[in-house]
Each structure stands twice: as structure tokens, then as C-alpha cells.
Enzyme design. Structure first.
Site, PDB file in Angstrom:
ATOM      1  N   ARG A  17       0.814  -1.228   0.000  1.00 44.66           N
ATOM      2  CA  ARG A  17       0.000   0.000   0.000  1.00 44.66           C
ATOM      3  C   ARG A  17       0.848   1.279   0.000  1.00 44.66           C
ATOM      4  O   ARG A  17       0.479   2.283   0.606  1.00 44.66           O
ATOM      5  CB  ARG A  17      -0.962   0.019   1.198  1.00 44.66           C
ATOM      6  CG  ARG A  17      -2.088  -0.994   1.090  1.00 44.66           C
ATOM      7  CD  ARG A  17      -3.038  -0.853   2.251  1.00 44.66           C
ATOM      8  NE  ARG A  17      -2.379  -1.153   3.509  1.00 44.66           N
ATOM      9  CZ  ARG A  17      -2.830  -0.802   4.714  1.00 44.66           C
ATOM     10  NH1 ARG A  17      -3.945  -0.117   4.811  1.00 44.66           N
ATOM     11  NH2 ARG A  17      -2.181  -1.130   5.812  1.00 44.66           N
ATOM     12  N   GLU A  18       1.986   1.231  -0.696  1.00 50.78           N
ATOM     13  CA  GLU A  18       2.852   2.404  -0.724  1.00 50.78           C
ATOM     14  C   GLU A  18       2.114   3.650  -1.233  1.00 50.78           C
ATOM     15  O   GLU A  18       2.359   4.765  -0.756  1.00 50.78           O
ATOM     16  CB  GLU A  18       4.075   2.142  -1.616  1.00 50.78           C
ATOM     17  CG  GLU A  18       5.082   1.147  -1.045  1.00 50.78           C
ATOM     18  CD  GLU A  18       4.703  -0.325  -1.279  1.00 50.78           C
ATOM     19  OE1 GLU A  18       3.574  -0.612  -1.728  1.00 50.78           O
ATOM     20  OE2 GLU A  18       5.557  -1.190  -0.986  1.00 50.78           O
ATOM     21  N   LYS A  20      -1.039   4.482  -0.947  1.00 48.98           N
ATOM     22  CA  LYS A  20      -1.903   5.025   0.101  1.00 48.98           C
ATOM     23  C   LYS A  20      -1.086   5.923   1.038  1.00 48.98           C
ATOM     24  O   LYS A  20      -1.476   7.046   1.339  1.00 48.98           O
ATOM     25  CB  LYS A  20      -2.522   3.871   0.890  1.00 48.98           C
ATOM     26  CG  LYS A  20      -3.270   4.291   2.131  1.00 48.98           C
ATOM     27  CD  LYS A  20      -3.539   3.073   3.018  1.00 48.98           C
ATOM     28  CE  LYS A  20      -4.245   3.460   4.283  1.00 48.98           C
ATOM     29  NZ  LYS A  20      -5.632   3.885   4.062  1.00 48.98           N
ATOM     30  N   LYS A 124     -19.828   2.566  -7.919  1.00 45.37           N
ATOM     31  CA  LYS A 124     -19.115   1.313  -8.171  1.00 45.37           C
ATOM     32  C   LYS A 124     -18.821   1.076  -9.640  1.00 45.37           C
ATOM     33  O   LYS A 124     -19.671   1.306 -10.489  1.00 45.37           O
ATOM     34  CB  LYS A 124     -19.946   0.145  -7.643  1.00 45.37           C
ATOM     35  CG  LYS A 124     -19.745   0.028  -6.188  1.00 45.37           C
ATOM     36  CD  LYS A 124     -20.398  -1.195  -5.634  1.00 45.37           C
ATOM     37  CE  LYS A 124     -20.036  -1.276  -4.196  1.00 45.37           C
ATOM     38  NZ  LYS A 124     -19.071  -2.317  -3.902  1.00 45.37           N
ATOM     39  N   SER A 442     -23.784   0.385  15.062  1.00 42.89           N
ATOM     40  CA  SER A 442     -22.466   0.732  15.588  1.00 42.89           C
ATOM     41  C   SER A 442     -22.479   2.136  16.190  1.00 42.89           C
ATOM     42  O   SER A 442     -23.212   3.017  15.744  1.00 42.89           O
ATOM     43  CB  SER A 442     -21.414   0.644  14.485  1.00 42.89           C
ATOM     44  OG  SER A 442     -21.756   1.480  13.418  1.00 42.89           O
ATOM     45  N   GLU A 493     -21.298  -2.476  18.867  1.00 42.71           N
ATOM     46  CA  GLU A 493     -20.341  -3.109  17.936  1.00 42.71           C
ATOM     47  C   GLU A 493     -18.882  -2.708  18.158  1.00 42.71           C
ATOM     48  O   GLU A 493     -18.080  -2.727  17.221  1.00 42.71           O
ATOM     49  CB  GLU A 493     -20.752  -2.840  16.473  1.00 42.71           C
ATOM     50  CG  GLU A 493     -22.157  -3.337  16.150  1.00 42.71           C
ATOM     51  CD  GLU A 493     -22.575  -3.132  14.682  1.00 42.71           C
ATOM     52  OE1 GLU A 493     -21.701  -3.013  13.817  1.00 42.71           O
ATOM     53  OE2 GLU A 493     -23.792  -3.103  14.424  1.00 42.71           O
ATOM     54  N   GLU A 614     -25.865  -4.324  -4.491  1.00 38.69           N
ATOM     55  CA  GLU A 614     -24.692  -4.250  -5.354  1.00 38.69           C
ATOM     56  C   GLU A 614     -24.293  -5.600  -5.933  1.00 38.69           C
ATOM     57  O   GLU A 614     -23.424  -5.656  -6.800  1.00 38.69           O
ATOM     58  CB  GLU A 614     -23.526  -3.587  -4.622  1.00 38.69           C
ATOM     59  CG  GLU A 614     -23.031  -4.363  -3.430  1.00 38.69           C
ATOM     60  CD  GLU A 614     -22.001  -3.559  -2.652  1.00 38.69           C
ATOM     61  OE1 GLU A 614     -22.302  -2.406  -2.303  1.00 38.69           O
ATOM     62  OE2 GLU A 614     -20.911  -4.076  -2.410  1.00 38.69           O
ATOM     63  N   HIS A 703     -23.299  10.435   6.879  1.00 40.64           N
ATOM     64  CA  HIS A 703     -22.109  10.487   6.031  1.00 40.64           C
ATOM     65  C   HIS A 703     -21.393  11.826   6.127  1.00 40.64           C
ATOM     66  O   HIS A 703     -20.307  11.992   5.610  1.00 40.64           O
ATOM     67  CB  HIS A 703     -22.490  10.180   4.579  1.00 40.64           C
ATOM     68  CG  HIS A 703     -23.193   8.855   4.458  1.00 40.64           C
ATOM     69  ND1 HIS A 703     -24.566   8.728   4.621  1.00 40.64           N
ATOM     70  CD2 HIS A 703     -22.726   7.597   4.244  1.00 40.64           C
ATOM     71  CE1 HIS A 703     -24.895   7.454   4.488  1.00 40.64           C
ATOM     72  NE2 HIS A 703     -23.810   6.745   4.272  1.00 40.64           N
ATOM     73  N   CYS A 735     -27.532   5.117   8.737  1.00 42.84           N
ATOM     74  CA  CYS A 735     -26.580   4.002   8.728  1.00 42.84           C
ATOM     75  C   CYS A 735     -25.912   3.960  10.097  1.00 42.84           C
ATOM     76  O   CYS A 735     -26.253   4.757  10.989  1.00 42.84           O
ATOM     77  CB  CYS A 735     -25.550   4.229   7.612  1.00 42.84           C
ATOM     78  SG  CYS A 735     -24.573   2.753   7.226  1.00 42.84           S
TER      79      CYS A 735
HETATM   80  N1  GLN Z   1     -24.867  -2.588  11.804  1.00 49.27           N
HETATM   81  C1  GLN Z   1     -23.872  -1.968  10.974  1.00 49.27           C
HETATM   82  C2  GLN Z   1     -23.413  -0.685  11.631  1.00 49.27           C
HETATM   83  O1  GLN Z   1     -24.192  -0.068  12.280  1.00 49.27           O
HETATM   84  C3  GLN Z   1     -24.415  -1.653   9.609  1.00 49.27           C
HETATM   85  C4  GLN Z   1     -23.398  -0.989   8.740  1.00 49.27           C
HETATM   86  C5  GLN Z   1     -23.777  -0.888   7.293  1.00 49.27           C
HETATM   87  O2  GLN Z   1     -24.896  -1.101   6.937  1.00 49.27           O
HETATM   88  N2  GLN Z   1     -22.851  -0.548   6.457  1.00 49.27           N
HETATM   89  O3  GLN Z   1     -22.284  -0.265  11.444  1.00 49.27           O
HETATM   90 ZN    ZN Z   2     -25.801   1.237   6.299  1.00 54.65          ZN
END
Ligand code: GLN
Ligand code: ZN
Length: 767
Positions: A17-18, A20, A124, A442, A493, A614, A703, A735
């Protein structure tokens, strides 16, 4: 007749990974542009030297990129959106990285933010896990030739004694990937072809005899406009004084085959790993004058080939015409060198081939064709031995697993009762308010969490101390969730390195690398698990963490699992059985975990399928078949529980309209999805489809570091209620929160809980 060896592209990141590290150093201001360019040039030289030494006759140049080859092409064509202010002239490195990564806002200290630039959209690359920067075009835009990267890199190689075949992303694929704002990208076709002609002219002038031009769109369903563009493009580009090797990969040409073989190019590369059956048809359709490049070694996966089987197929062809032997596609998608792996044991290792080993395999095939099989008898025997061993190894084949999977009954995919009945049973057990609040699983993976994990991995922190640390983090998270007033809690998590790796490491049938990095985007690399054998679950994987978390609170704590389809799609998977067979085995392992959680008293279990969408095949015709087995595997993993156990799933994307029936067929009780950025628009689809069960449309875009206000979230949920019944709605973020900081998460979740309270009051008033 002679056989030669080509590579269509070599991994850019370097064996360790140089790239990076060089990029990150530059971005953080700790190195100069010249130092970055030096590092890049060192990587290019090493790659050429390596490939040549391994026996490649056709070396690629311009397969290297500081960030992304699609972005390089956009910059080459001057397709630089105005907001980056690059003007018509040269786009410098700052502009290039601004397009790739955006620029961060600076704060003047009085809370006044200065303009920050958003990056180009990223998505992607075909069905790989590589992400490219989406080209942007606007009406009236003037394209201009920008930079001479491709010519410079050709010259750079030549000066070092490497004759290369420069790689250029084809014009029609580039236009097909582009997004036009108020304009059809294909309106730019002639302009783009003009620029490609100039570039090809420059390359010819610099001494290049051949150029590899990549048109992977040729394996997709093409419309009339794309075909016309291809015809027009290659009629023009073949007149530029260089020979073109038209490269197609990631699938078969199928209905485009006759068309592709008739394009006036000098060579055609086909993918014989994904589409072995196309060989005969291509041979029939291809004029003798067309140089065929046969993609016989898998560029998308990590398995060693059975070389004799390949020889059986190509020997008769090579007797009659010159052929090029190549990987099916660029080696960008596989790790660099198996020799760097210490963690994988020798038995599994003998079945694997990374980029370096794949070129070695091609070199063996070449010698066998040019000098006879006897000249490489030892190598061929070793390859056959490994293949034979793989067929029978007890590490791969576990009779218990096949028996279990074969015994699956239709009833195992069915919940006991329909959603309406289950919902009543769950309401009774869970006793949740209207608009229940939860999170996706998480919590922040802080520097301390990552540090403790690293110390534990290095052996500096013993198991007991590490476990203790994780328990404290979990306990703190539970306490905070109670305080803030969330309705359904998660354990956070903290013990998970990654949502797939964590499970893979506890399942049999998976191997993990130390250096098996593959570029995901820019400087980001991932090490996909290698699924090599039948999958089983020796022990429960998550039950103790759940049990501990639940012991700390009277509120329900969700069990948290990664689903079978996502584990499959984010791993290198077996090529000795269909993907769906591997997926079904994983589904059984997850099912066992689900049942253990339920037996331990868990009332709600979330099975994440972040990567279900995906996995869709490239050709629409193949979608339904994939969706059918993917949904079947999900149901196998989930449906063993009683009515009162609530099954959740989470999907982190927002395009559902074309797969809604399959989402519905998963028959979950609650699904959480990404909607904050699309203003709940996608809920319209759910409403039209009459989606029966509960939905948590994400109200907080995790995000970005920005903390949304409660009022915004209330607004979003009011929009949601235009499409769905209030009793269908949950309130949650988009998320998981692992990439955010607690300073962002705490106020955002407080606001979210407050928003839910407001919604409840509004609903009471309306009733
Ligand atoms: N349960 C995972 C989290 O909360 C779900 C992550 C994901 O969907 N990419 O990180
Ligand atoms: Zn997610």
C-alpha cells in the site's frame, strides 16, 4: 504461430500500500508534490520491471493512477465542472484532488464557514468493489485536451527500457458512465472523439505501436445510441496511426458479439473466465487479421488456475493463429503478491494466485504453447496437483454442511404467521411507543477503541484486559442510550473490526490475509476475506455480547448480525461452486446464530444486508435469478424465529424502486434504509408497492459531520407520513455511526429522540 502474454493493468497501490501512504502524507501536508510524484513513479517502475521479469510481453502503461482512472480520463478531456475553477488550461494536482475528495470548509474562527467544494460523485465500477469518480457534463461545456499523463507515462516507461501498450478508457464507456446535467452526455461524442484522436496521434508520435482501449460497456445491454457511438468511434479512431486492442471484460459479449468482432480494430480482448462459452462464437466471427487476446486467468478472483484445462482449450487455437494470453480483466481487483502472506497456511495457499502469481501462470501457458507442454511439465503437474487436492480436501468439503443445506425445506424459509399477526405479538412483547427510535448498530469507533484493538492484535493487551475495555465501552453506550431515551438499544459493535470480517473470522471456511489489499477507491484499500471452503459456525458469534448488553438495561437490545448476501458479496468467493451455494451455507450459519440469540432472550434481531443491491448482475436479464436466491438466503437465515421475535434488516442505499418486490419478499418486520439525502422521495415507491411492514427511513445523514436539527428530522418524518401509515414508521439514522465522533452523535441522537416525541404529540392531536 506464437503466443504472447499481456496484462491489462497491474495493481496501483503497491505491494504494501505504498501509494496510500504517499497520498496521505501529501494530503496532510507532510510531503511535497514532487515527493508524491517520485513515489508514484517508483511504483510504476517497479510494476513494469516486475511484470516483465514475470514474463509479460505486453506491459500496460497509464494503468497507474493517483486516484482513479475514470477521473484521469475526465481530466484528460477537460471535463472539469466549473465549481473547481480550473479554467480551460491545465488542471493542477489541487484541482484533481478537489474533484476526487472535495475540499474541507475552513472556519474563520467566528463561526463563518468558507466555501468548501464537494467531490465528484463516486460509484461502483461495474460489478466490482472498486469505486470511480462519475464524470460530469453540462450543456454548453467546452472540452479541451488537458494534461498529457498518458503520453508522459508511455515516455517514462520507454526511457527506462520498457516498451508499453498504453491503456485508455474507451470513449463510449466514458460517456456511458458520465452524468449529464441538462444534457445527454452522448451529445459530446464528436468532441470527445476529436480529443481521443489527438491523444492517439500523440501516442503514435511518441512511438507507441499499440494502445489498449477499454470498452467494458460491450458486455452490457447496449442501446441503439451506444452501438451507433461505438461504430462511429472506432471508424474514426482506427485511423489515428496506432493499432487498437479493444478490451472487453466482466462478462460475455453475447448479443454484442458480432458487432464487436466487426469493429475495425486490430485486436480484441475477451473475458473467458466469466464467459468461457463465447470463445467458439468469437473465433467464428473474428477475421483472421484480428489479434485475439484471451482472458483465461481470473482477474477478479484469487484462485490458482488449472493450467492443463486451459491449455486443452487454447492449444488448438494457438496452432492456427497468433494469440495473446491475458487475465480476464485488469489485475486491479486482486491483491498483489501471495508471497507476502504469512497468515494463510500452506494448504490453502496452494489454491491461491494473486496478481504476481497470475502473470506467472500466464508465462507457463505461453511456454507450453510455444515450446510444448514438456518444457513446463513440472509446473503443469503442480497446477494439476493443486486443483486435484482442492477437489477433495477436507478443509473445503464438509459433509455435515452439504447434508444440512440439502435438507433445507420450504418451511424453513417461512415465518409462522403473516406480518399482521407477528406485529401484534411483537407489540405485546416489546411495548414500544409510536415512532419508536433506534440506531443502526455501531457507535463511534473512537481512537481509543481502534488503539485498544491494535494493541490486542499486537499482543500488547491481553484478552482479559481487552474484553474488559470492550465491556466498559458497551456499558457506557447502554447507559447513554437509556439517558437519551432511545426505545430500542444496540450494544454498539465496539468489538467488531468490520461487519464482514468479524463474522468470517468466527466461521469455518474463511481465510484472512495480512497484505491482501485491493483498492476500493483512491487511497482506501480493503482486504476481502477469502471464502475457500464449506461454511459452518463452530460457536455462537455474538450471543455473549448481546447478553451482556441486555443485562444492563430493561429496554430491548437488538441482536446485530451481518446477512449472508452481504458476507458473500464482500468476500472473494469460491469458484468451484455457484455463488448461491456458498450463500446458502452462510445463511445456515447465520440462522443458527439467530436462533441462539432468540433462545438467549433476544426479542429483536437485525440482519444487515448492506450489499444486497450491489450484487445485482450486469445484465438485467440475470437480475431476477440473483434476487430470488439472495432473498431465499436471507429468509433462510431469518425465518426460524417465533412470531414475537422482530426481524430487522438494514440497507444503506436509496435505490429500491426496481427491486421492491424482492425487498418485500424478504418479509422483514422492520427495514431501515437511507433516505435523509433524498428527502424521503423513495418512500413513494414503497407506498405504491403497498409495502406492508415497518420502515425506518433514515432521518440523519451520518455520512457528513453535520448535526441536523430536530426540526429538520420532524419535517422529514412528516414527509414520510405522506407516503406511509404512521404505525409503519420508525425513527433512526441512515446508517451505523462508527465513522462519526461522539460529539456529533450525541446531539444528533438527542435531537432525533426529541423529534420522535414531537411526532407522537402531533399524532395524538390528529387522532
Ligand atoms: N450494523 C452496521 C453498523 O451499524 C451496519 C453498517 C452498514 O450497513 N454498512 O455499522
Ligand atoms: Zn448502512
Amino acid at each position: 504461430m506464437t503466443a504472447t502474454v499481456a496484462t491489462l493493468g497491474f495493481p496501483r497501490i503497491g505491494p504494501r500500500r505504498e501509494l496510500k501512504f504517499a497520498l496521505e502524507k501529501y494530503w496532510s501536508g507532510k510531503s511535497t508534490e514532487a515527493e508524491l510524484q517520485d513515489a508514484a513513479s517508483g511504483l510504476r517502475t517497479a510494476a513494469w520491471a516486475r511484470q516483465k521479469a514475470l514474463g509479460a510481453d505486453w506491459l500496460p502503461s497509464n494503468d497507474f493512477s493517483l486516484y482513479d482512472h475514470v477521473l484521469d480520463t475526465s481530466v484528460m478531456l477537460g471535463a472539469i465542472p466549473d465549481r473547481y475553477g480550473a479554467g480551460a488550461g491545465e488542471a493542477d494536482l489541487a484541482t484533481y484532488f478537489a474533484m476526487a475528495r472535495g475540499t474541507t470548509a475552513t472556519d474563520d474562527g467566528c463561526g463563518q464557514a468558507h466555501a468548501s467544494l464537494t467531490a465528484c460523485e463516486m460509484t461502483k465500477w461495474f460489478d466490482t468493489n472498486y469505486h470511480y469518480m462519475v464524470p460530469e457534463l453540462v450543456a454548453g461545456q467546452k472540452l479541451t485536451l488537458n494534461g498529457s499523463k498518458i503520453v508522459d507515462e508511455y515516455r517514462e516507461a520507454r526511457a527506462q527500457g520498457f516498451e508499453t501498450r498504453p491503456v485508455l478508457l474507451g470513449p463510449v464507456t466514458w460517456l456511458s458512465l458520465a452524468k449529464g446535467r441538462d444534457v445527454d452526455p452522448f451529445d459530446f461524442l464528436d468532441e470527445v472523439l476529436g480529443l481521443y484522436s489527438v491523444i492517439l496521434g500523440h501516442l503514435g508520435h511518441a512511438g507507441a505501436e499499440w494502445v489498449q482501449i477499454d470498452e467494458p460497456v460491450l458486455v452490457l445491454d447496449l442501446d441503439e445510441r451506444q452501438r451507433k457511438a461505438l461504430t462511429r468511434a472506432y471508424a474514426k479512431l482506427t485511423r489515428c496511426g496506432v493499432k487498437l486492442m479493444l478490451a472487453t471484460y466482466f462478462g460475455g459479449l453475447e448479443d454484442n458479439l458480432t458487432f464487436a468482432a466487426s469493429l475495425p480494430v486490430a485486436g480484441l480482448h475477451i473475458d473467458l473466465v466469466r464467459a468461457p462459452d463465447q470463445l467458439d462464437r468469437v473465433l467464428k466471427a473474428a477475421p483472421r487479421s484480428l489479434l485475439l487476446s484471451l482472458g483465461v486467468i481470473d482477474g477478479r478472483n484469487v484462485w490458482r488456475s488449472d493450467l492443463q484445462r486451459i491449455l486443452d482449450r487454447v492449444e488448438p487455437i494457438a496452432a492456427g493463429r497468433d494469440i495473446v494470453l491475458a487475465p480476464s480483466c485488469s489485475l486491479l481487483h486482486v491483491p498483489v503478491d501471495l508471497a507476502l502472506e504469512g497468515r494463510i497456511d500452506d494448504e490453502v495457499k496452494q489454491w491461491l494466485a494473486f496478481a504476481v502469481q497470475k502473470i506467472e501462470e500466464l508465462a507457463i501457458l505461453k511456454r507450453a504453447l510455444n515450446e510444448g507442454r514438456a518444457s513446463v511439465a513440472v509446473e503443469l503437474a503442480a497446477s494439476a496437483q493443486a486443483a486435484a487436492n482442492r477437489l477433495t480436501s477436507a478443509r473445503i468439503h464438509d459433509a455435515n454442511v452439504s447434508t444440512r443445506v440439502a435438507a433445507a425445506t420450504p418451511a424453513m424459509r417461512e415465518r409462522h404467521s403473516a406480518y399482521e399477526t407477528r406485529a401484534l405479538a411483537q407489540a405485546e412483547v416489546l411495548g414500544l411507543p409510536a415512532f419508536p427510535t433506534t440506531t443502526i448498530g455501531s457507535f463511534p469507533q473512537t481512537a481509543e477503541v481502534r488503539h485498544a484493538r491494535a494493541e490486542h492484535n499486537r499482543g500488547h493487551l491481553d484478552d482479559a484486559a481487552y474484553q474488559q475495555f470492550l465491556r466498559e465501552e458497551t456499558a457506557r453506550a447502554i447507559r447513554w442510550q437509556e439517558e437519551v431515551g432511545l426505545d430500542m438499544l444496540v450494544h454498539g459493535e465496539f468489538e467488531r473490526n468490520d461487519m464482514v470480517q468479524y463474522f468470517g473470522e468466527q466461521l469455518s471456511g474463511f481465510a484472512f490475509t495480512v497484505n491482501g489489499w485491493v483498492q476500493s477507491y483512491g487511497s482506501r484499500c480493503v482486504r476481502p476475506p477469502i471464502l475457500y471452503g464449506d461454511v459452518s459456525r463452530p460457536d455462537p458469534m455474538t450471543v455473549e455480547w448481546w447478553r451482556y448488553a441486555q443485562s444492563l438495561t430493561g429496554k430491548p437490545v437488538k441482536g446485530m448480525l451481518t446477512g449472508p448476501v452481504t458476507i458473500l458479496n464482500w468476500s472473494f468467493v469460491r469458484d468451484d461452486q455457484p455463488r448461491e451455494a456458498s450463500c446458502r451455507q452462510i445463511a445456515f450459519a447465520i440462522r443458527a446464530e439467530v436462533l441462539d440469540l432468540e433462545a438467549a432472550g433476544c426479542k429483536a434481531i437485525q440482519i444487515d444486508e448492506a450489499a444486497l443491491r450491489e450484487g445485482l448482475p450486469l445484465r438485467k436479464r440475470d437480475w431476477q435469478q440473483y434476487l430470488d436466491w439472495a432473498v431465499d438466503c436471507f429468509r433462510l437465515s431469518a425465518a426460524g424465529v417465533g412470531d414475537a421475535t422482530q426481524i430487522h434488516t438494514h440497507m444503506c442505499y436509496s435505490e429500491f424502486n426496481d427491486i421492491l418486490p424482492s425487498i418485500g419478499a424478504m418479509d422483514t418486520d422492520v427495514i431501515s434504509i437511507e433516505t435523509a439525502r433524498s428527502q424521503m422521495e423513495l418512500l413513494e415507491g414503497f407506498a405504491r408497492y403497498r409495502y406492508p411492514s415497518a420502515i425506518g427511513p433514515g432521518v440523519y445523514d451520518i455520512h457528513a459531520p453535520r448535526v441536523p436539527s430536530g426540526e429538520e428530522m420532524v419535517q422529514l418524518m412528516r414527509l414520510a407520513q405522506q407516503h406511509l401509515r404512521p404505525e409503519q414508521l420508525w425513527v433512526n439514522p441512515d446508517c451505523g455511526l462508527k465513522t462519526r465522533r461522539w460529539e456529533e452523535v450525541k446531539p444528533a441522537i438527542e435531537a432525533m429522540v426529541e423529534a420522535a416525541r414531537t411526532l407522537r404529540v402531533e399524532a395524538m392531536a390528529a387522532a
